[in-house]
Design a protein around this motif. Structure first.
Motif, PDB file in Angstrom:
ATOM      1  N   ASN A 325      16.325  49.497  64.255  1.00 41.73           N
ATOM      2  CA  ASN A 325      16.456  48.568  65.380  1.00 41.73           C
ATOM      3  C   ASN A 325      17.606  48.904  66.326  1.00 41.73           C
ATOM      4  N   TYR A 327      17.325  51.939  68.135  1.00 42.70           N
ATOM      5  CA  TYR A 327      16.702  52.952  68.978  1.00 42.70           C
ATOM      6  C   TYR A 327      16.899  54.383  68.461  1.00 42.70           C
ATOM      7  N   SER A 340      10.140  52.826  69.645  1.00 43.39           N
ATOM      8  CA  SER A 340      10.530  52.686  68.243  1.00 43.39           C
ATOM      9  C   SER A 340      10.175  53.927  67.425  1.00 43.39           C
TER      10      SER A 340
END
Length: 463
Positions: A325, A327, A340
């Motif tokens: 979470n 990147y 993602s």
């Protein structure tokens, strides 16, 4: 003996005539860690560099990140620390407009005294992969993105690095403010100087972004029809950004993860395969249907990612970047218009179809990243590897466990073991560079493991 067919003297002659103010020239050889090393020569010495090359020792490519010899590379005393010869890279002779007295720089590549490319030079690894794809009618094109932090030159009250205050008014903040325009305005003196210097060097510098942490920024470069030139652009831009920041009392930080709990800095590579006539082999024929060559390229990149991770994350700090979470991709997943994943097919017109390769940190060597990515693409094309279903946006990551994801290294040591044993990586880099690169990383691992960090005292001193 004539030198390899690279930059002609006439190129430098025209440059010197245009820039009578130049007094000296940095000659820059990029080592396995992506560090520029070399000499500063005087103006009158430039002609002999172009006509005869210049001696530099083989050991310059056998150094660890601190600049110490790594004998296990076979490039130091095993060769008697022998002199080899560097030759200038065409199109990279450029002024350093921030220097006084005025200097220029030129990138160089290392060759044997017989004129043959020296296998431990990272630039030659990329050149080999480009040449192999061109033989099959594929012309690798691309561009790198540069993420980095601007930090104060002096530590904060806690003795640790901290984001630089705004150059315009000295203001500080600790908010993320991703895509914030006010932060960019506050750093206008720094970035104005960067854009001015990039223009003087012929670097196609484009968009500026405030990234996902205080003090973190991104600069993008225009797409190049030759991936080698794209890697040269990135090397030159990093040197430029570091120098400009220093002259504004700041540090340009190219660590992959300088701050706990904040976003790491990546070096995303956008890559496609041209046809040599202005076309793109990745362009789909029907809307929304990826052509086989693009699917197989993605399949090859996914299939070889596990054994390539030491190239994409070459240092101990690199592995702190892989946090869900934030990147930074943690699995060999792919998808369309999905940030993602590790391998992203961006939205856009069909003629601009490309793969955004997202695993590499900003601390990686762009020549090694480029060579390894192209070798992965070749692997996928030669074996018609299908990538499997795309990840679905908004669905939890990682992807379902497969033969690929199950073998992904989870730390630096595992990545080193996989790299050392990898026949694929040996082919991608060449045997000489594979040996020297993994030896340098093993020496760095030993140095890190021998150190006692502050965290050890916090966890264990009184317990």
């Amino acid at each position: 003996m004539s030198g390899p067919p690279f930059a002609p003297w006439e190129e430098a002659e025209r440059f010197l005539a245009t820039h009578p103010e130049i007094e000296a020239v940095d000659i820059v050889l990029v080592d396995a860690n992506g560090v520029g090393r070399g000499k500063i020569i005087r103006r009158h010495e430039l002609e002999s560099l172009y006509r005869q090359g210049r001696h530099l020792p083989s050991s310059i490519l056998g150094l660890d990140v601190t600049g110490e010899d790594v004998e296990e590379t076979g490039l130091v005393w095993a060769m008697g620390d022998a002199d080899l010869r560097v030759w200038p890279v065409p199109g990279t002779l450029a002024p350093l407009p921030f220097t006084h007295p005025a200097r220029a720089q030129v990138l160089v590549s290392l060759y044997g005294l017989d004129g043959q490319p020296f296998g431990a030079d990272p630039r030659h690894a990329l050149a080999r992969q480009i040449a192999a794809l061109k033989e099959d009618g594929y012309h690798p094109a691309g561009a790198f993105e540069l993420e980095f932090y601007l930090l104060d030159a002096t530590p904060g009250p806690d003795g640790r690095p901290r984001p630089a205050s705004m150059a315009l008014d000295g203001r500080r903040h600790d908010q993320i403010q991703v895509y914030g325009l006010d932060d960019l305005d506050g750093m206008q003196p720094v970035f104005a100087a960067i854009y001015q210097a990039a223009s003087a060097q012929g670097l196609p510098l484009e968009t500026l972004i405030a990234e996902y942490a205080p003090g973190q920024y991104e600069l993008t470069l225009h797409y190049r029809p030759c991936l080698m030139r794209a890697a040269d652009d990135l090397i030159m831009l990093k040197r430029l950004v570091r120098a400009i920041a220093r002259r504004h009392g700041m540090i340009a930080c190219f660590m992959a993860k300088p701050f706990q709990g904040r976003a790491g800095s990546g070096m995303h590579l956008h890559v496609s395969l041209g046809d040599g006539a202005g076309g793109n082999h990745f362009s789909e024929k029907a809307d929304g249907e990826l052509v086989p060559v693009l699917r197989h390229a993605i399949g090859g990149l996914a299939d070889t990612m596990a054994e390539s991770m030491l190239v994409f994350a070459p240092h101990a700090n690199s592995w702190r970047r892989y946090v869900a979470n934030l990147y930074a991709p943690v699995e060999p997943s792919w998808g369309v218009n999905d940030r993602s994943v590790a391998l992203r097919v961006p939205a856009g017109p069909a003629q601009a179809r490309r793969v955004e390769h997202r695993p590499a940190g900003v601390d990686a060597n762009p020549y090694l990243v480029g060579a390894t990515v192209l070798a992965g693409i070749s692997h996928g094309l030669e074996n018609s590897i299908e990538p499997g279903p795309a990840s679905r946006s908004g669905q939890p990551q990682p992807a379902p466990v497969t033969a690929r994801t199950a073998t992904m290294p989870r730390d630096w040591h595992q990545a080193l073991i996989k790299a050392e044993a990898s026949a694929f990586l040996k082919q991608a880099l060449g045997p000489e560079l594979h040996r020297s690169f993994t030896a340098i990383k093993r020496a760095e691992l030993a140095r890190v493991m021998a150190a006692v960090p502050d965290l050890d005292y916090q966890l264990y001193l009184h317990l």
